[in-house]
Scaffold this motif. Structure first.
Motif, PDB file in Angstrom:
ATOM      1  N   THR A  53      37.309  29.106  39.959  1.00 57.24           N
ATOM      2  CA  THR A  53      36.383  30.238  40.078  1.00 57.24           C
ATOM      3  C   THR A  53      35.135  29.978  39.233  1.00 57.24           C
ATOM      4  OG1 THR A  53      37.199  31.495  38.177  1.00 57.24           O
ATOM      5  CG2 THR A  53      38.398  31.765  40.290  1.00 57.24           C
ATOM      6  N   PRO A  54      34.103  30.765  39.419  1.00 60.56           N
ATOM      7  CA  PRO A  54      32.905  30.608  38.582  1.00 60.56           C
ATOM      8  C   PRO A  54      33.173  30.777  37.086  1.00 60.56           C
ATOM      9  CG  PRO A  54      32.413  31.980  40.486  1.00 60.56           C
ATOM     10  CD  PRO A  54      33.903  31.754  40.484  1.00 60.56           C
ATOM     11  N   TYR A  55      34.271  31.442  36.718  1.00 59.45           N
ATOM     12  CA  TYR A  55      34.590  31.635  35.293  1.00 59.45           C
ATOM     13  C   TYR A  55      35.142  30.364  34.658  1.00 59.45           C
ATOM     14  CZ  TYR A  55      34.007  36.521  36.528  1.00 59.45           C
ATOM     15  OH  TYR A  55      33.504  37.706  36.979  1.00 59.45           O
ATOM     16  N   GLY A  56      35.792  29.523  35.431  1.00 54.61           N
ATOM     17  CA  GLY A  56      36.306  28.254  34.924  1.00 54.61           C
ATOM     18  C   GLY A  56      37.601  28.334  34.148  1.00 54.61           C
ATOM     19  N   SER A  57      38.060  29.531  33.863  1.00 57.32           N
ATOM     20  CA  SER A  57      39.330  29.727  33.159  1.00 57.32           C
ATOM     21  C   SER A  57      39.790  31.151  33.398  1.00 57.32           C
ATOM     22  CB  SER A  57      39.174  29.471  31.656  1.00 57.32           C
ATOM     23  OG  SER A  57      38.442  30.520  31.042  1.00 57.32           O
ATOM     24  N   THR A  58      40.997  31.451  32.953  1.00 55.24           N
ATOM     25  CA  THR A  58      41.462  32.826  33.047  1.00 55.24           C
ATOM     26  C   THR A  58      40.609  33.698  32.131  1.00 55.24           C
ATOM     27  OG1 THR A  58      43.131  32.352  31.379  1.00 55.24           O
ATOM     28  CG2 THR A  58      43.845  32.273  33.691  1.00 55.24           C
ATOM     29  N   ILE A  59      40.531  34.973  32.500  1.00 55.58           N
ATOM     30  CA  ILE A  59      39.733  35.935  31.731  1.00 55.58           C
ATOM     31  C   ILE A  59      40.559  37.181  31.452  1.00 55.58           C
ATOM     32  CG2 ILE A  59      37.539  35.107  32.683  1.00 55.58           C
ATOM     33  CD1 ILE A  59      37.547  37.622  34.502  1.00 55.58           C
TER      34      ILE A  59
END
Length: 149
Positions: A53-59
């Motif tokens: 995803t655009p976040y690159g990691s869990t949020i």
């Protein structure tokens, strides 16, 4: 530490601010919140998916911050001369930025207005959760609390 005393004018705290210590957002804390809330969106609990995803990691879940607010607020303010205090509600809440796991966050408490009510005091606050090295807040909530004699 902001001390709101039943024997004093609560309005003297209008504009007061306090900032918590940094806390680390671990994947375990996010997973525990997902389990407690039944919100197991893969963006929060599946590191392999989240990397795509655009976040690159869990949020963090947005509501994770509101769930942590009571324990963090205990380190920032105190009500004295009252029998008990309660969260009365939230008038507005936004999640302007995401907080990746492995990042630290803190709470900035701003007292907008503290005013007498029958039997106690009502405190309108801004709760601003900040992520370390993140430009925008990760959660901003205008919240109400009441303390009763």
């Amino acid at each position: 530490m902001i001390v709101i005393d039943a024997a004093e004018d609560p309005g003297k705290h209008n504009g007061a601010e306090a900032v918590s210590e940094w806390q680390l957002l671990s994947q375990q804390r996010v997973t525990d919140f997902a389990d407690a809330s039944d919100d197991r969106n893969p963006l929060h609990v599946d590191p392999d998916f989240a990397r795509t995803t655009p976040y690159g990691s869990t949020i963090a879940h947005g509501y994770y911050f509101m769930a942590t607010a009571p324990s963090v607020l205990e380190t920032l303010w105190q009500f004295t001369g009252f029998s008990f205090a309660v969260a009365y509600g939230v008038d507005r809440i936004r999640f302007p930025a995401a907080l990746p796991t492995g990042t630290r966050f803190r709470l900035r408490l701003q007292i907008i207005a503290a005013e007498p009510i029958p039997g106690g005091v009502q405190v309108r606050t801004n709760l601003i959760f900040e992520g370390e090295r993140i430009e925008s807040p990760v959660c901003v909530a205008e919240s109400l609390y009441r303390a009763y004699r």
